[in-house]
Design a protein around this motif. Structure first.
Motif: not given
Length: 161
Positions: A10, A12, A21, A23, A25
């Protein structure tokens, strides 16, 4: 590495101007362009790929076709990417209040009229004469229409040894 969940880390992504922000993947074998496309689809807003500048460990990630792993993403266990957007902000030109008004009383039309005090482009004096090194100097303090030609000093040529 096998085909388990740890192969897809993941990342960021931190937007530098707003501090927001997201996240994401994404496998480290994916290219930088794929990451930029994912950033554009994330909650950081629609930012075109060419307007994204991504940084990791103080370095800008530029090579779009290289994999994230070859660019050093994930090195030292750091999966933080900084996003700097160079995309200009978009402004809404109309609002709900403007759409409700149907009368054109706020419209102002101005007519542009040629001023007699601004000389036409064709009547502007020539600043360069036909000779290459002569420059016409117009003295604006005198009232007569004399034009004085001033020759520039001769150019000095130096010999390079």
């Amino acid at each position: 590495m096998g085909d388990n969940v740890s192969d897809v880390p993941t990342l960021t992504v931190l937007h530098s101007s707003s501090g927001s922000k997201s996240e994401i993947q994404i496998p480290l074998a994916a290219s930088l362009n794929v990451l930029k496309d994912e950033v554009s689809r994330s909650n950081l807003g629609p930012v075109d790929r060419q307007h994204q500048r991504l940084f990791h460990l103080g370095r800008e990630l530029k090579s779009g076709r290289r994999s994230l792993l070859s660019l050093g993403v994930g090195r030292f266990g750091n999966f933080l990417i900084h996003l700097h957007s160079t995309q200009p902000k978009t402004f809404e030109l109309s609002s709900d209040e403007d759409e409700d008004d149907d009368d054109d009383s706020d419209v102002v039309v101005e007519e542009v009229v040629a001023s007699p005090f601004i000389p036409e482009a064709s009547s502007a004096p020539e600043h360069r004469s036909e000779k290459r090194n002569e420059i016409q100097v117009v003295d604006l303090q005198e009232s007569d229409d004399e034009v004085e030609l001033v020759e520039p000093p001769p150019a000095r040529r130096r010999r390079i040894n």
